[in-house]
Design a protein around this motif. Structure first.
Motif, PDB file in Angstrom:
ATOM      1  N   UNK A   1       0.818  -1.216   0.000  1.00 33.29           N
ATOM      2  CA  UNK A   1       0.000   0.000   0.000  1.00 33.29           C
ATOM      3  C   UNK A   1       0.851   1.267   0.000  1.00 33.29           C
ATOM      4  N   UNK A   2       2.079   1.180   0.510  1.00 33.99           N
ATOM      5  CA  UNK A   2       2.958   2.350   0.497  1.00 33.99           C
ATOM      6  C   UNK A   2       3.816   2.410  -0.762  1.00 33.99           C
ATOM      7  N   UNK A   3       3.593   1.509  -1.722  1.00 29.47           N
ATOM      8  CA  UNK A   3       4.307   1.528  -2.993  1.00 29.47           C
ATOM      9  C   UNK A   3       5.596   0.737  -3.004  1.00 29.47           C
ATOM     10  N   UNK A   4       5.928   0.076  -1.900  1.00 29.57           N
ATOM     11  CA  UNK A   4       7.174  -0.681  -1.833  1.00 29.57           C
ATOM     12  C   UNK A   4       7.040  -2.001  -2.598  1.00 29.57           C
ATOM     13  N   UNK A   5       8.052  -2.303  -3.410  1.00 28.46           N
ATOM     14  CA  UNK A   5       8.036  -3.515  -4.221  1.00 28.46           C
ATOM     15  C   UNK A   5       9.208  -4.448  -3.923  1.00 28.46           C
ATOM     16  N   UNK A   6      10.169  -4.023  -3.135  1.00 23.44           N
ATOM     17  CA  UNK A   6      11.355  -4.825  -2.865  1.00 23.44           C
ATOM     18  C   UNK A   6      11.529  -5.026  -1.370  1.00 23.44           C
ATOM     19  N   UNK A   7      12.085  -6.184  -0.988  1.00 24.57           N
ATOM     20  CA  UNK A   7      12.384  -6.473   0.408  1.00 24.57           C
ATOM     21  C   UNK A   7      13.872  -6.789   0.498  1.00 24.57           C
TER      22      UNK A   7
END
Length: 156
Positions: free
Chosen positions: A90-96
């Protein structure tokens, strides 16, 4: 004339098929059957490149396993980047960005919109060094963002 499996069975929702038996089971579950189905699946799996890559490696010669051990927490840790993840958070993060201690199996992870060299260096400094001390070994897959001059400066 052999019947080709339907297109959706080639990669499907669960990825590539592992061997001819798995392929035949997928076809049966989809409601298809023909008399030469098993032999057709054998021939298809032998020709399909991705089947060969992900197949069971039963006939591979045995090799000795190398146990990775460590003397105390965060002496040796592994790092990698997971992603891009779809759909994005939801915050736009796509990588971990993940670091795993080989002694305790403790996991440190943070999510990011993009993983750049500075973020990796900050992650090591804030989440590993400041909390657990300086690791002796950081094992990575030599990704450009994990193997940079900033990482070498932090290690020194």
């Amino acid at each position: 004339m052999p019947v080709k499996p339907p297109n959706f069975l080639k990669t499907g929702t669960c990825g590539n098929h592992m061997n001819e038996l798995v392929q035949a089971i997928k076809i049966l579950r989809a409601g298809y059957f023909w008399m030469t189905m098993e032999s057709d699946c054998c021939k298809y799996v032998q020709r399909f490149h991705q089947c060969q890559i992900y197949s069971d490696l039963i006939k591979v010669p045995l090799s000795e396993l190398n146990a990775m051990s460590s003397l105390c927490p965060f002496v040796a840790c592994g790092m990698d980047v997971i992603g891009p993840i779809e759909p994005a958070a939801s915050n736009g993060h796509q990588f971990i960005l993940v670091a795993i201690d080989y002694f305790t199996k403790w996991v440190e992870a943070t999510s990011h919109k993009s993983v750049i060299k500075k973020m990796v260096a900050d992650f090591i400094r804030n989440n590993i060094i400041c909390r657990f001390g300086i690791p002796e070994f950081v094992i990575t897959d030599n990704g450009a963002n994990l193997n940079s001059h900033m990482m070498k400066d932090i290690c020194e």
